[in-house]
Design a protein around this motif. Structure first.
Motif, PDB file in Angstrom:
ATOM      1  N   GLY A   1      29.098  54.426  43.641  1.00  0.00           N
ATOM      2  CA  GLY A   1      30.129  53.875  42.814  1.00  0.00           C
ATOM      3  C   GLY A   1      30.246  52.223  43.242  1.00  0.00           C
ATOM      4  N   ILE A   2      29.626  52.067  44.603  1.00  0.00           N
ATOM      5  CA  ILE A   2      29.893  50.567  45.236  1.00  0.00           C
ATOM      6  C   ILE A   2      28.627  49.909  45.117  1.00  0.00           C
ATOM      7  CG2 ILE A   2      29.994  49.532  47.445  1.00  0.00           C
ATOM      8  CD1 ILE A   2      31.822  51.932  48.521  1.00  0.00           C
ATOM      9  N   CYS A   3      27.473  50.233  45.249  1.00  0.00           N
ATOM     10  CA  CYS A   3      26.300  49.480  45.128  1.00  0.00           C
ATOM     11  C   CYS A   3      25.138  49.878  43.950  1.00  0.00           C
ATOM     12  CB  CYS A   3      25.552  49.695  46.425  1.00  0.00           C
ATOM     13  SG  CYS A   3      24.705  51.062  46.690  1.00  0.00           S
ATOM     14  N   GLY A   4      25.596  51.065  43.155  1.00  0.00           N
ATOM     15  CA  GLY A   4      24.889  51.223  42.130  1.00  0.00           C
ATOM     16  C   GLY A   4      23.436  52.031  42.527  1.00  0.00           C
TER      17      GLY A   4
ATOM     18  N   ARG B   1      33.644  51.642  57.671  1.00  0.00           N
ATOM     19  CA  ARG B   1      34.259  50.754  56.773  1.00  0.00           C
ATOM     20  C   ARG B   1      33.161  49.431  56.435  1.00  0.00           C
ATOM     21  NH1 ARG B   1      40.034  48.629  58.061  1.00  0.00           N
ATOM     22  NH2 ARG B   1      39.887  47.541  56.227  1.00  0.00           N
ATOM     23  N   LYS B   2      32.676  49.416  55.329  1.00  0.00           N
ATOM     24  CA  LYS B   2      31.521  48.112  54.998  1.00  0.00           C
ATOM     25  C   LYS B   2      32.730  47.057  54.443  1.00  0.00           C
ATOM     26  CE  LYS B   2      27.531  46.819  52.324  1.00  0.00           C
ATOM     27  NZ  LYS B   2      26.505  47.122  51.747  1.00  0.00           N
TER      28      LYS B   2
ATOM     29  N   VAL C   1      37.874  42.211  53.709  1.00  0.00           N
ATOM     30  CA  VAL C   1      37.701  42.205  52.443  1.00  0.00           C
ATOM     31  C   VAL C   1      36.514  43.508  52.378  1.00  0.00           C
ATOM     32  CG1 VAL C   1      36.553  41.011  50.669  1.00  0.00           C
ATOM     33  CG2 VAL C   1      38.194  39.525  51.959  1.00  0.00           C
ATOM     34  N   GLU C   2      36.801  44.432  51.679  1.00  0.00           N
ATOM     35  CA  GLU C   2      35.946  45.580  51.440  1.00  0.00           C
ATOM     36  C   GLU C   2      35.680  45.909  50.189  1.00  0.00           C
ATOM     37  OE1 GLU C   2      36.274  50.154  52.915  1.00  0.00           O
ATOM     38  OE2 GLU C   2      37.705  48.898  53.635  1.00  0.00           O
ATOM     39  N   PRO C   3      34.347  45.883  49.803  1.00  0.00           N
ATOM     40  CA  PRO C   3      33.999  46.338  48.507  1.00  0.00           C
ATOM     41  C   PRO C   3      34.397  47.488  48.045  1.00  0.00           C
ATOM     42  CG  PRO C   3      32.147  46.409  50.057  1.00  0.00           C
ATOM     43  CD  PRO C   3      33.460  46.009  50.711  1.00  0.00           C
ATOM     44  N   ALA C   4      34.738  47.639  46.691  1.00  0.00           N
ATOM     45  CA  ALA C   4      35.503  49.020  46.315  1.00  0.00           C
ATOM     46  C   ALA C   4      34.574  49.096  44.894  1.00  0.00           C
ATOM     47  CB  ALA C   4      36.869  48.845  45.891  1.00  0.00           C
TER      48      ALA C   4
ATOM     49  N   VAL D   1      37.114  44.433  44.924  1.00  0.00           N
ATOM     50  CA  VAL D   1      37.124  44.399  46.289  1.00  0.00           C
ATOM     51  C   VAL D   1      38.665  44.844  46.970  1.00  0.00           C
ATOM     52  CG1 VAL D   1      35.512  42.549  46.725  1.00  0.00           C
ATOM     53  CG2 VAL D   1      37.762  42.093  46.527  1.00  0.00           C
ATOM     54  N   ILE D   2      38.981  45.335  47.930  1.00  0.00           N
ATOM     55  CA  ILE D   2      40.223  45.490  48.405  1.00  0.00           C
ATOM     56  C   ILE D   2      40.474  44.581  49.689  1.00  0.00           C
ATOM     57  CG2 ILE D   2      41.619  47.206  49.676  1.00  0.00           C
ATOM     58  CD1 ILE D   2      40.035  49.432  48.045  1.00  0.00           C
ATOM     59  N   GLN D   3      41.586  43.833  49.711  1.00  0.00           N
ATOM     60  CA  GLN D   3      41.746  43.177  50.686  1.00  0.00           C
ATOM     61  C   GLN D   3      43.048  43.631  51.467  1.00  0.00           C
ATOM     62  OE1 GLN D   3      42.905  39.280  48.716  1.00  0.00           O
ATOM     63  NE2 GLN D   3      40.848  38.569  48.985  1.00  0.00           N
TER      64      GLN D   3
END
Length: 104
Positions: A11-14, A33-34, A89-92, A96-98
């Motif tokens: 769901g993040i990178c496909g 955490r990425k 900042v984290e990809p979701a 993104v989630i800050q």
């Protein structure tokens, strides 16, 4: 035929789930955490909206609720314009989630 259903992709990178490891792992196998810490500057406040951009990449610009941002930073709303801050900042899955807001 090697087609994958949507739920068989990350769901993040496909990427196919069977073709890549969990996004970054610690040595003990726990997912890490990425993301990264990004420094932003508030460019302008328009009504209830704060417009901000990344300090190192002005093309990375966005907007958020001014009151919420001021509260996260622990400052008064009138102190937002020109203020620098950083956050994690984290990809979701859907953007993104800050988090972890700090004055810079």
């Amino acid at each position: 035929m090697d087609t994958l259903r949507e739920d068989e992709r990350c769901g993040i990178c496909g990427q196919p789930l069977n073709a890549h490891d969990t996004h970054q792992q610690h040595d003990d196998g726990q997912s890490a955490r990425k993301g990264k810490r990004v420094t932003y500057v508030v460019v302008e406040v328009r009504g209830a909206i704060a417009l901000y951009q990344a300090v190192d990449d002005p093309t990375e610009a966005s907007k958020t609720g001014a009151a919420g941002l001021a509260e996260q930073l622990g400052i008064h709303l009138s102190d937002l314009p020109g203020r620098r801050y950083s956050c994690w900042v984290e990809p979701a899955e859907y953007g993104v989630i800050q988090s972890d807001f700090k004055l810079a």
